[in-house]
Design an enzyme around this catalytic site. Structure first.
Site, mmCIF file in Angstrom:
data_model
loop_
_atom_site.group_PDB
_atom_site.id
_atom_site.type_symbol
_atom_site.label_atom_id
_atom_site.label_comp_id
_atom_site.label_asym_id
_atom_site.label_seq_id
_atom_site.Cartn_x
_atom_site.Cartn_y
_atom_site.Cartn_z
ATOM 1 N N ASP A 297 2.144 -1.126 -12.822
ATOM 2 C CA ASP A 297 1.264 -0.005 -12.496
ATOM 3 C C ASP A 297 1.780 0.703 -11.241
ATOM 4 O OD1 ASP A 297 -1.976 0.668 -13.230
ATOM 5 O OD2 ASP A 297 -1.198 1.398 -11.314
ATOM 6 N N ASN B 292 -10.136 -0.398 -19.660
ATOM 7 C CA ASN B 292 -11.137 0.637 -19.412
ATOM 8 C C ASN B 292 -11.183 1.526 -20.654
ATOM 9 O OD1 ASN B 292 -11.648 -0.257 -16.750
ATOM 10 N ND2 ASN B 292 -9.822 0.810 -16.037
ATOM 11 N N GLN C 204 -11.616 5.146 -17.542
ATOM 12 C CA GLN C 204 -10.300 5.322 -18.155
ATOM 13 C C GLN C 204 -9.776 6.695 -17.741
ATOM 14 O OE1 GLN C 204 -10.118 4.946 -22.453
ATOM 15 N NE2 GLN C 204 -7.890 5.143 -22.478
ATOM 16 N N VAL D 282 -6.112 7.409 -18.154
ATOM 17 C CA VAL D 282 -4.976 7.712 -19.031
ATOM 18 C C VAL D 282 -5.394 7.347 -20.456
ATOM 19 C CG1 VAL D 282 -2.571 7.205 -19.604
ATOM 20 C CG2 VAL D 282 -3.283 7.286 -17.199
ATOM 21 N N HIS E 59 -4.287 0.929 -22.792
ATOM 22 C CA HIS E 59 -3.494 0.052 -21.933
ATOM 23 C C HIS E 59 -4.352 -1.097 -21.444
ATOM 24 C CE1 HIS E 59 -5.163 3.361 -19.557
ATOM 25 N NE2 HIS E 59 -5.299 2.500 -18.559
ATOM 26 N N HIS F 191 -4.727 -3.701 -18.457
ATOM 27 C CA HIS F 191 -4.318 -4.039 -17.096
ATOM 28 C C HIS F 191 -4.210 -5.563 -17.018
ATOM 29 C CE1 HIS F 191 -5.413 -0.078 -15.140
ATOM 30 N NE2 HIS F 191 -6.210 -0.009 -16.193
HETATM 31 P P1 DGP Z 1 -7.112 3.573 -16.252
HETATM 32 O O1 DGP Z 1 -8.010 3.980 -15.133
HETATM 33 O O2 DGP Z 1 -7.564 2.279 -16.901
HETATM 34 O O3 DGP Z 1 -6.883 4.683 -17.250
HETATM 35 O O4 DGP Z 1 -5.716 3.233 -15.565
HETATM 36 C C1 DGP Z 1 -4.590 4.043 -15.586
HETATM 37 C C2 DGP Z 1 -3.547 3.357 -14.759
HETATM 38 O O5 DGP Z 1 -2.306 3.980 -15.001
HETATM 39 C C3 DGP Z 1 -3.777 3.443 -13.246
HETATM 40 O O6 DGP Z 1 -3.940 2.118 -12.726
HETATM 41 C C4 DGP Z 1 -2.529 4.077 -12.687
HETATM 42 C C5 DGP Z 1 -1.541 3.972 -13.823
HETATM 43 N N1 DGP Z 1 -0.606 5.080 -13.918
HETATM 44 C C6 DGP Z 1 -0.936 6.395 -14.034
HETATM 45 N N2 DGP Z 1 0.185 7.134 -14.114
HETATM 46 C C7 DGP Z 1 1.220 6.267 -14.076
HETATM 47 C C8 DGP Z 1 2.647 6.441 -14.134
HETATM 48 O O7 DGP Z 1 3.187 7.543 -14.243
HETATM 49 N N3 DGP Z 1 3.390 5.305 -14.065
HETATM 50 C C9 DGP Z 1 2.831 4.060 -13.948
HETATM 51 N N4 DGP Z 1 3.667 3.024 -13.877
HETATM 52 N N5 DGP Z 1 1.497 3.867 -13.905
HETATM 53 C C10 DGP Z 1 0.710 4.965 -13.954
#
Ligand code: DGP
Length: 114
Positions: A30, A87, A94, A96, A100, A102
């Site tokens: 992350d 999420n 959520q 993204v 996914h 975590h």
């Molecule tokens: P959520 O809130 O469950 O949708 O978490 C999205 C997660 O994605 C957040 O912890 C940060 C991560 N994230 C967002 N953009 C990027 C990215 O470009 N690269 C990586 N490695 N993680 C990302």
């Protein structure tokens, strides 16, 4: 070009620190870690939310569970304990909309979550 960040990571258009990859699943660290170990495990296929998985996604859904255990062992957090969070949707924070999981470890976690 996809407008989904995680599809772009899958396709190598955005760099990521990958920890696992097979034909169905990808895992990478992350960008904003909430624990010493914070890894995101995604299906390569674009599925927006957990609740959008369909019967035909059983193989990848099952594979992800196994991959999470493998990653936890690889990262040295399997024995002490770790947390897996999905999420699902806006109310659950959520951000993204590509499914996914975590995988968080390396510290203590409280319950209930915030
Ligand atoms: P959520 O809130 O469950 O949708 O978490 C999205 C997660 O994605 C957040 O912890 C940060 C991560 N994230 C967002 N953009 C990027 C990215 O470009 N690269 C990586 N490695 N993680 C990302």
């Amino acid at each position: 070009m996809s407008d989904c960040i995680f599809c772009r990571i899958r396709d190598g258009e955005i760099p990521s620190d990958k920890v696992y990859e097979d034909d169905l699943v990808l895992a990478f660290r992350d960008i904003n870690p909430q624990a010493p170990v914070h890894i995101l495990v995604i299906p390569k296929k674009h599925v927006a939310r957990l609740a959008d998985l369909k019967e035909c996604d059983q193989e990848v859904a099952g594979r992800i569970q196994l991959v999470i255990g493998e990653i936890a062992r690889q990262e040295g957090i399997a024995e002490d304990g770790f947390r897996v969070v999905v999420n699902n949707g806006v109310r659950a924070n959520q951000t993204v909309f590509h499914l996914h999981y975590h995988v968080l470890g390396g510290r203590d976690f409280s319950w209930p979550p915030g």
